[in-house]
Enzyme design. Structure first.
Site, PDB file in Angstrom:
ATOM      1  N   ASN A   1      33.447  49.526  39.091  1.00  0.00           N
ATOM      2  CA  ASN A   1      33.728  48.099  38.864  1.00  0.00           C
ATOM      3  C   ASN A   1      34.081  47.102  40.125  1.00  0.00           C
ATOM      4  OD1 ASN A   1      35.183  45.890  37.099  1.00  0.00           O
ATOM      5  ND2 ASN A   1      36.910  46.543  38.433  1.00  0.00           N
TER       6      ASN A   1
ATOM      7  N   THR B   1      39.149  36.148  34.126  1.00  0.00           N
ATOM      8  CA  THR B   1      39.838  36.988  34.850  1.00  0.00           C
ATOM      9  C   THR B   1      40.666  36.292  36.172  1.00  0.00           C
ATOM     10  OG1 THR B   1      38.186  37.594  36.569  1.00  0.00           O
ATOM     11  CG2 THR B   1      38.588  38.904  34.397  1.00  0.00           C
TER      12      THR B   1
ATOM     13  N   LYS C   1      23.378  43.000  42.262  1.00  0.00           N
ATOM     14  CA  LYS C   1      23.668  43.238  40.748  1.00  0.00           C
ATOM     15  C   LYS C   1      22.522  44.072  40.396  1.00  0.00           C
ATOM     16  CE  LYS C   1      28.039  43.213  40.027  1.00  0.00           C
ATOM     17  NZ  LYS C   1      28.998  44.167  39.925  1.00  0.00           N
TER      18      LYS C   1
ATOM     19  N   TYR D   1      24.690  37.695  45.243  1.00  0.00           N
ATOM     20  CA  TYR D   1      25.131  38.395  43.958  1.00  0.00           C
ATOM     21  C   TYR D   1      23.997  38.979  42.870  1.00  0.00           C
ATOM     22  CZ  TYR D   1      28.203  39.160  40.096  1.00  0.00           C
ATOM     23  OH  TYR D   1      28.942  39.967  39.201  1.00  0.00           O
TER      24      TYR D   1
END
Length: 254
Positions: free
Chosen positions: A86, A186, A155, A151
């Site tokens: 994660n 979050t 991913k 990013y």
């Protein structure tokens, strides 16, 4: 259903956000949870929440980008049944506005960090007679996201690693899947907005919320529920798959 009793699970980045929600839910379902964070202090809130609910949890200070630290930590924990990759960081920029330093930073955490944990987990999973690996990918694997070059690259690599590991360890009874969340609310997201869009926090938050056709960001607990299914025996026929959990982002944004 979805019991993790007698299972030992490692969750990287389990101190906050999605990782914390996964750690708390897995412990609630009976797993012995091992939280990996950069510092023990970063894991403290997760540890306290799990212990207050009667769960079993251990925290480990470990930089996932450091190969030796990861190897040592996994050897200390021993045989495991579940790994959730994660831990990750974000970056804003197109290819021509992304510096080499920033690109390397994203690759070190989001790609090498996953590799390090995968590399260390295989012996530990074999020692347990098999198990499950769950990687956190992203909707950025599926569609073009503006200003997310590094990013998205990272991913995309995570999704490719998921397929490779799933294929290579079929005979060892090791399953490997991934989850591709859209925007999830979050503390990481709040910090990300504050850092990259100072003075525009409310406007950017609303814009990101509305980018999901369902009209809001996801909740960490919703991601954790899907993670629980994919790491439980009830999903034993599933491997080499990615699960978008995105409020319709990929298929309904037209």
């Amino acid at each position: 259903m979805f019991s993790l009793k007698n299972k030992k699970a490692i969750i990287t980045g389990g101190g906050s956000g999605i990782g914390r929600a996964i750690s708390v839910l897995f412990a609630k379902q009976g797993a012995e949870v091992h939280v990996l964070e950069l510092t023990l202090e970063s894991a403290q809130n997760t540890v306290e929440e799990i212990e207050s609910n009667g769960g079993i949890v251990f925290a480990h200070a470990c930089d996932v980008a450091n190969h030796q630290e990861v190897k040592t930590t996994f050897e200390k924990i021993g045989a495991i049944h579940i790994l959730v990759n994660n831990a990750g960081i974000a970056h804003v920029g197109k290819v021509d506005t992304t510096s080499e330093t920033d690109f390397d930073r994203i690759m070190n955490v989001n790609v090498k960090g996953v590799y390090n944990c995968l590399h260390a987990s295989i012996p530990a999973l074999k020692n347990a007679g098999g198990g499950v690996i769950l990687n956190l990918a992203s909707i950025a694997c599926w569609v073009g996201i503006p200003d997310r070059f590094a990013y998205s690259t990272a991913k995309g690599a995570v999704m490719a690693m998921t397929l490779s590991v799933a294929k290579d360890y079929l005979k060892e009874n090791i399953r490997c899947n991934s989850i591709s969340p859209a925007r999830v609310h979050t503390p990481f997201v709040d910090g990300f907005i504050s850092k990259n869009y100072p003075g525009q926090e409310a406007e950017i938050f609303e814009k990101l919320s509305q980018s999901q056709p369902i009209g809001r960001m996801g909740k960490p607990e919703e991601i954790a529920t899907l993670a629980l299914f994919l790491c439980s025996d009830e999903s034993s026929f599933i491997t080499g798959s990615d699960y978008p959990i995105d409020g319709g982002f990929i298929k309904l944004n037209n």
